[in-house]
Design a protein around this motif. Structure first.
Motif, mmCIF file in Angstrom:
data_model
loop_
_atom_site.group_PDB
_atom_site.id
_atom_site.type_symbol
_atom_site.label_atom_id
_atom_site.label_comp_id
_atom_site.label_asym_id
_atom_site.label_seq_id
_atom_site.Cartn_x
_atom_site.Cartn_y
_atom_site.Cartn_z
ATOM 1 N N PHE A 1 51.072 24.149 -17.706
ATOM 2 C CA PHE A 1 50.462 23.053 -16.995
ATOM 3 C C PHE A 1 51.743 22.182 -16.397
ATOM 4 N N GLY A 2 51.717 21.662 -15.315
ATOM 5 C CA GLY A 2 52.697 20.833 -14.747
ATOM 6 C C GLY A 2 52.295 19.666 -15.070
ATOM 7 N N ASN B 1 59.600 15.130 -5.437
ATOM 8 C CA ASN B 1 59.146 16.200 -6.222
ATOM 9 C C ASN B 1 57.675 16.400 -6.638
ATOM 10 N N ASN B 2 56.813 15.480 -5.881
ATOM 11 C CA ASN B 2 55.392 15.530 -6.008
ATOM 12 C C ASN B 2 54.831 16.800 -6.038
ATOM 13 N N ASP B 3 55.321 17.758 -4.961
ATOM 14 C CA ASP B 3 54.614 18.962 -4.714
ATOM 15 C C ASP B 3 55.199 20.099 -5.434
ATOM 16 N N PHE B 4 56.208 19.862 -6.382
ATOM 17 C CA PHE B 4 56.693 20.765 -7.099
ATOM 18 C C PHE B 4 56.017 21.930 -7.591
ATOM 19 N N PHE B 5 55.123 21.458 -8.243
ATOM 20 C CA PHE B 5 53.904 22.486 -9.026
ATOM 21 C C PHE B 5 53.070 23.203 -7.902
ATOM 22 N N LYS B 6 52.449 22.359 -6.842
ATOM 23 C CA LYS B 6 51.585 22.616 -5.802
ATOM 24 C C LYS B 6 52.308 23.879 -5.037
ATOM 25 N N ASP B 7 53.515 23.928 -4.657
ATOM 26 C CA ASP B 7 54.265 24.761 -3.962
ATOM 27 C C ASP B 7 54.363 26.256 -4.619
ATOM 28 N N ILE C 1 51.017 26.332 -9.534
ATOM 29 C CA ILE C 1 50.813 26.003 -10.940
ATOM 30 C C ILE C 1 49.986 24.859 -11.006
ATOM 31 N N PRO C 2 48.894 24.633 -11.948
ATOM 32 C CA PRO C 2 48.045 23.711 -12.263
ATOM 33 C C PRO C 2 48.854 22.365 -12.565
ATOM 34 N N PHE C 3 48.661 21.204 -12.194
ATOM 35 C CA PHE C 3 49.195 20.213 -12.701
ATOM 36 C C PHE C 3 48.524 18.555 -12.569
ATOM 37 N N ALA C 4 49.167 17.882 -13.339
ATOM 38 C CA ALA C 4 48.432 16.540 -13.472
ATOM 39 C C ALA C 4 48.989 15.548 -12.205
ATOM 40 N N LYS C 5 48.197 14.961 -11.485
ATOM 41 C CA LYS C 5 48.452 14.110 -10.361
ATOM 42 C C LYS C 5 49.595 13.031 -10.882
ATOM 43 N N PRO C 6 50.665 12.965 -10.229
ATOM 44 C CA PRO C 6 51.558 11.902 -10.809
ATOM 45 C C PRO C 6 51.231 10.629 -9.979
ATOM 46 N N THR C 7 51.670 9.532 -10.570
ATOM 47 C CA THR C 7 51.627 8.125 -9.917
ATOM 48 C C THR C 7 52.946 7.784 -9.245
ATOM 49 N N LEU C 8 53.113 6.729 -8.440
ATOM 50 C CA LEU C 8 54.434 6.727 -7.815
ATOM 51 C C LEU C 8 55.458 6.213 -8.802
ATOM 52 N N TYR C 9 56.851 6.899 -8.797
ATOM 53 C CA TYR C 9 57.859 6.859 -9.765
ATOM 54 C C TYR C 9 57.632 7.176 -11.042
ATOM 55 N N PHE C 10 56.496 6.637 -11.772
ATOM 56 C CA PHE C 10 56.242 6.800 -13.255
ATOM 57 C C PHE C 10 55.666 8.261 -13.648
ATOM 58 N N ARG D 1 60.082 11.084 -12.215
ATOM 59 C CA ARG D 1 60.341 11.921 -11.215
ATOM 60 C C ARG D 1 60.440 13.493 -11.554
ATOM 61 N N GLN D 2 60.578 13.659 -12.825
ATOM 62 C CA GLN D 2 61.189 15.021 -13.275
ATOM 63 C C GLN D 2 59.726 15.637 -13.582
ATOM 64 N N PRO D 3 59.706 16.833 -13.009
ATOM 65 C CA PRO D 3 58.745 17.986 -13.047
ATOM 66 C C PRO D 3 59.050 18.608 -14.234
ATOM 67 N N LEU D 4 57.984 18.606 -15.240
ATOM 68 C CA LEU D 4 58.178 19.344 -16.643
ATOM 69 C C LEU D 4 57.060 20.625 -16.841
ATOM 70 N N LEU D 5 57.461 21.721 -17.013
ATOM 71 C CA LEU D 5 56.392 22.709 -17.172
ATOM 72 C C LEU D 5 55.976 22.858 -18.610
#
Length: 510
Positions: A71-72, A23-29, A32-41, A77-81
């Motif tokens: 902001f994403g 789901n890492n590209d959820f907001f990119k696609d 939507i601006p978002f905070a870059k996630p770290t692996l799994y957490f 793994r859960q994307p939150l808007l």
């Protein structure tokens, strides 16, 4: 053999990586601006490593959103808007509520679950119920928290509050001052209030410090490392957990509360006992006891689990949430002696007006400065640091000339503590200033920037209850004592991993 093992490890890691980053590209696609996630957490690494409290993480993520109205972020793994605009929050929680009726489906039980299975009581509670079931249960429980019912419950709260302070006087004896662990003190108080008002039990956790009701409640609400791991796996592997029947909460404690409620229902039904509490109201709605209301109103098709779950979540939410409010109130009064002095004067005035009579519901509700103090504590230290909603129907908003598409299944996050600490809405937000909520100033607070108990139809049903019991214990403490820093007090106050103040001790002076 080594090469085979390395190959299997590489394949396993590759599969895990693909799953963890799916789901890492959820907001990119979606642009939507978002905070870059770290692996799994995701964006919660520091919380899992216990480097930072969740309160501070949410505030930091809110700030990271800059000038964006949304902001994403990622919870594992859960994307939150994350919604950062009051007008957009109004649309979501009020105007378009039918698109955002439910909380996300983390704990909720499904219709094909065994109604006698008590392993997931949280999932059958009002908080987790969805759609028509939620509306039905909400309409049934709402009368328990009206002004008239609060007036009745206050008599029970008042008795517990007096007993709590009387026990302090006995402990203190001839000593002029003593250090008090506010976390321990406040959780014992909320425990006894809930035992009386929800379960019909008379418990004094200050005299009988090891009573079963308190010990079982403490087990349920104490989050050990193992409990945190369980929660993490429960969120990430819902389907697997359902198959394995992983129980989130201590089984012995859960069974204790199940038996407590079911036995109380059986006894009351056999002996035709009526009490103005939650168990009675649920029995009445189910048609287990006959009253004028049951003769005319509909009978609900609820299982034993549905009824037990409401009492369970009432305890779970009230045990610590109200205690957190009381703890931070005492800490802020300790740090702000001018505020404490002014509140003390109001307490003394009310005590004089009562002329030796019992504290009444009307008297405590008329304490305007106490209400300002508690409101400011809830602004600075909201117990619910964020509110979530799940979209059940696609909807599109136009924000600053751009389209924001929210699709069915998307999760919305409303960062309570972010708004409450935003200097755009609250000048000098780190300052404790009850005057923000004075008659002259409170109307200037921008709507949908202050929501300590949630918003709209899905706000906290027990907010009046929580406020009332917090005010009662603060009244009696200030009537008898003054608050001062103890050796282990943390100044300025900071939230720890589990919401309570770091260094929860304060010194009380006779």
């Amino acid at each position: 053999m080594l090469w085979e093992f390395l190959a299997l490890f590489a394949i396993a890691f590759a599969l895990f990586y693909r799953w963890a980053t799916a789901n890492n590209d959820f907001f990119k696609d979606r642009g939507i601006p978002f905070a870059k996630p770290t692996l799994y957490f995701g964006n919660m690494t520091e919380m899992f490593l216990r480097k930072k409290a969740m309160f501070d993480i949410v505030c930091d993520l809110y700030t990271k959103g800059g000038s964006s109205k949304y902001f994403g972020i990622f919870e594992q793994r859960q994307p939150l808007l994350m919604v950062r605009d009051p007008d957009l929050i109004k649309q979501i929680t009020i105007k378009d509520f039918d698109h955002f009726i439910n909380h996300r489906n983390v704990f909720a039980t499904s219709s094909d679950d065994d109604p006698h299975d008590m392993s997931n009581l949280f999932g059958s509670s009002l908080f987790s119920m969805r759609d028509a079931r939620w509306k039905d249960m909400r309409s049934t429980l709402s009368p328990a928290f009206t002004g008239s019912k609060m007036r009745q419950m206050f008599q029970l709260m008042n008795q517990v509050a007096k007993e709590a302070v009387d026990c302090l006087k006995q402990d203190q004896k001839s000593v002029q001052e003593m250090d008090l662990d506010m976390k321990d003190y406040c959780t014992r108080f909320t425990n006894d209030v809930i035992a009386s008002t929800a379960f019909g039990l008379q418990v004094n956790s200050f005299k009988d410090r090891e009573n079963t009701f308190y010990q079982m409640g403490k087990k349920l609400t104490t989050f050990t490392f193992l409990q945190n791991v369980k929660f993490m796996l429960f969120f990430a592997l819902k389907s697997l957990n359902k198959i394995l029947k992983v129980e989130l909460f201590d089984k012995k404690s859960t069974q204790y509360f199940v038996r407590l409620v079911l036995d109380a229902m059986k006894y009351r039904q056999e002996h035709k006992i009526i009490r103005p509490d939650m168990i009675n109201m649920l029995m009445e709605a189910r048609g287990l006891i006959q009253t004028e209301k049951t003769k005319t109103g509909p009978v609900r098709e609820w299982s034993d689990r549905d009824i037990v779950a409401q009492c369970f979540v009432f305890f779970f939410a009230g045990f610590e949430t109200s205690a957190v409010l009381m703890c931070f109130t005492a800490h802020e009064l300790m740090e702000n002696q001018d505020v404490q002095q002014r509140l003390y004067e109001e307490v003394q005035q009310v005590d004089q007006d009562l002329e030796g009579q019992e504290l009444t519901y009307e008297a405590i509700m008329g304490m305007k400065y106490l209400d300002q103090v508690v409101s400011e504590v809830l602004r600075k230290w909201p117990a619910a640091i964020a509110v979530d909603r799940e979209c059940n129907k696609d909807i599109t908003y136009e924000v600053d000339g751009q389209k924001l598409e929210i699709k069915k299944g998307d999760v919305i996050w409303l960062p309570t503590c972010g708004f409450h600490r935003d200097p755009k809405y609250f000048e000098n937000p780190k300052k404790f200033d009850p005057e923000r909520f004075s008659e002259e100033n409170k109307d200037s607070i921008q709507p949908f920037t202050y929501y300590p108990f949630g918003l709209g139809q899905r706000n906290c049903i027990g907010s009046r209850f929580a406020l009332l019991e917090a005010k009662a214990v603060i009244y009696y403490l200030l009537k008898n004592y003054r608050f001062a820093p103890a050796e282990k007090s943390c100044i300025p106050s900071r939230a720890c991993q589990f919401r309570f103040p770091i260094g929860s001790q304060i010194r009380i002076l006779d």
